[in-house]
Write an enzyme that holds these catalytic residues in place. Structure first.
Site, PDB file in Angstrom:
ATOM      1  CG  ASN A  82       8.690  10.228   6.403  1.00 31.13           C
ATOM      2  OD1 ASN A  82       8.079   9.353   6.294  1.00 31.13           O
ATOM      3  ND2 ASN A  82       9.128  10.134   7.613  1.00 31.13           N
ATOM      4  CD  GLU A  83      13.876   8.364   0.635  1.00 28.97           C
ATOM      5  OE1 GLU A  83      14.180   9.417  -0.170  1.00 28.97           O
ATOM      6  OE2 GLU A  83      14.718   7.155   0.538  1.00 28.97           O
ATOM      7  N   PRO A  84      11.031  11.413  -1.095  1.00 26.60           N
ATOM      8  CG  PRO A  84      11.856  12.544  -2.959  1.00 26.60           C
ATOM      9  CD  PRO A  84      11.976  11.094  -1.541  1.00 26.60           C
ATOM     10  CB  SER A 100       6.435  11.153   2.753  1.00 32.64           C
ATOM     11  OG  SER A 100       7.808  10.488   2.825  1.00 32.64           O
TER      12      SER A 100
END
Ligand code: F6R
Length: 464
Positions: free
Chosen positions: A117-119, A121
């Site tokens: 869950n990258e920035p 998300s």
């Protein structure tokens, strides 16, 4: 009753899985009633690839303990894209049917991701197809032998899926994680740092080593953290650190710091201790203490009567100096000026490159160098050996054999030559550059094992 464990992969987890396997072997810890769900899996990678999280889990835990293999759940790496949402919904349902996750293990990426869950998300996101951020792909590139080999997408449990776990432990090691750990723990809850959502979980905790914790306020500026002044045993060290920190924070030279600067950062007591209530005296104390650490004679040997604070012509005091370099370029990047000065002042400078550093070289660079050597061989009319090496390297690259010994050797040699050439530029004799290739380092940096007898013997022999 089953225990449902949410598993992460990556370098952080390796020590934990190693310890769980040891406990299984030596202390009878059983996994018979454990069901695992992995957080994520790269997309478009064959399941048989050594880089797939499927293989990583099998190798590091599943095949080494008594967990029934059918209890091991992981998202697929090969799937048709139009089936993605069905797959993801089915995974969520499987977790629910197992009773939900009892204990979720997490690592943290340098982008602050948990799972993938990258920035930015969404906090309400479920399991889904995600794009990997460029920073995450760059971090993975050495293990994949180059950025272009790193998948761009993955399937990942969502933030909501993770937050539904009854208990969460997130771990981080090494200084590489220090900045993001500080943001996640001390910064506001915000979507730019996905991990910060964990503040809203009732039963989540961080386990950190000292290096990854080093940017937390309690270590960066313990004087403002109630209850943490006990780490400040060496007062001189911490008071100097406090003044340097204030100068960087206020973006001013130390001698320009004002009483207001001290006040705004809760540092008025320091003025009393170091300046008898006068901030300028406190500034001066800080400045003088730091100035005393600067010497033009790093290995000593300043002739009588010479000024201590300025560089002077060389003196020949001829000490044997040994510079230990954990990476092949730590010495020439971090202390090039000092090395140059030591040589100039007549010391006999030796540099020990502790690791070959082969993991930091990408496949295409290895290919380029071997191709060059082959061309040289052709030019000289004898390329039998170099042509064979070139062919073997190309074969290893095609089969994505990152651990291929020849490929690793070539990569190590590239770094060896680079390191040696930089040191020669600094005046170090070629014969004084020692390439130790310590076994301790000859695995990926994040997988370092214990120091062995062989490592110790190599260092002792060098010192002798
Ligand atoms: C992997 C995962 C990732 C990693 C994170 C840290 O399953 O979910 O979030 O935990 O990228 O990776 P390492 O431990 O390799 O630094």
């Amino acid at each position: 009753m089953n225990f449902v464990l949410g598993c992460a992969t990556g370098s952080t987890m390796r020590v934990l899985y190693e310890e769980l396997c040891r406990m299984h072997r030596e202390e009878g810890l059983s996994f018979k009633n454990v069901v695992t769900f992995n957080l994520d899996e790269y997309a478009s990678l064959p399941r048989s690839s050594p880089h797939s999280y499927y293989q990583e889990m099998r190798k590091q835990l599943v095949d080494r303990v008594d967990m029934p293999v059918e209890n091991f759940n992981i998202l697929p790496s090969e799937f048709s894209f139009d089936k993605t949402s069905e797959l993801c919904v089915e995974y969520e349902e499987r977790i629910k049917a197992a009773g939900g996750i009892d204990y979720q293990l997490l690592g943290i990426g340098r982008t602050g991701h948990i799972g993938f869950n990258e920035p930015f998300s969404d906090e309400m996101s479920g399991t889904r197809l995600v794009h990997l951020s460029q920073a995450t792909r760059i971090d993975a590139a050495p293990a994949f032998g180059g950025l272009s080999n790193v998948p761009t997408m993955a399937l990942s449990m969502g933030v909501k899926t993770i937050m539904q776990a009854r208990q969460i432990t997130i771990m981080a090691w090494t200084e590489d994680k220090a900045e993001i750990v500080a943001k996640a723990i001390e910064g506001p809850i915000n979507s730019a740092v996905t991990c910060s959502y964990l503040h809203r979980h009732e039963n989540a905790k961080f386990i950190l080593d000292m290096a990854s914790a080093s940017r937390l306020s309690r270590f960066m500026r313990p004087w403002v953290v109630p209850g943490f002044t006990d780490v400040m045993k060496d007062r001189d060290f911490w008071d100097k650190k406090a003044i340097i920190w204030l100068s960087l924070t206020a973006n001013k030279p130390i001698l320009r710091l004002t009483r207001e600067n001290y006040e705004a950062n809760g540092m008025l007591p320091l003025i009393n201790i170091r300046g008898n209530g006068n901030h300028e005296h406190c500034n001066l104390w800080g400045f003088k203490s730091i100035e005393k650490c600067i010497t033009g004679w790093p290995a000593g040997g300043r002739p009588e009567g010479r000024m201590a604070y300025f560089d002077s012509p060389s003196s020949t005091c001829g000490k044997n100096v040994l510079v230990m370099s954990p990476h092949p370029d730590d010495d020439s990047i971090c202390m090039a000026g000092t090395i140059q000065k030591l040589v100039k002042q007549g010391h006999n400078v030796h540099c020990a490159e502790m690791t070959s550093g082969n993991y930091a070289v990408f496949n295409h660079d290895a290919h380029k160098f071997v191709d060059f050597v082959n061309e040289l061989g052709l030019f000289q009319g004898d390329s039998t050996d170099s042509a064979r090496v070139l062919k073997d390297i190309e074969e290893a690259m095609k089969n994505k054999e990152e651990a291929n010994p020849l490929l690793k050797k070539v990569k190590g040699l590239i770094r060896r030559v680079e390191a040696r050439q930089s040191l020669i530029q600094l005046g170090v004799l070629k014969s004084n550059v020692h390439h130790l290739d310590l076994p301790f380092y000859e695995v990926h940096s994040s997988q370092k094992g214990a120091i062995t007898e062989k490592d110790i013997t190599i260092i002792i022999d060098l010192i002798k």
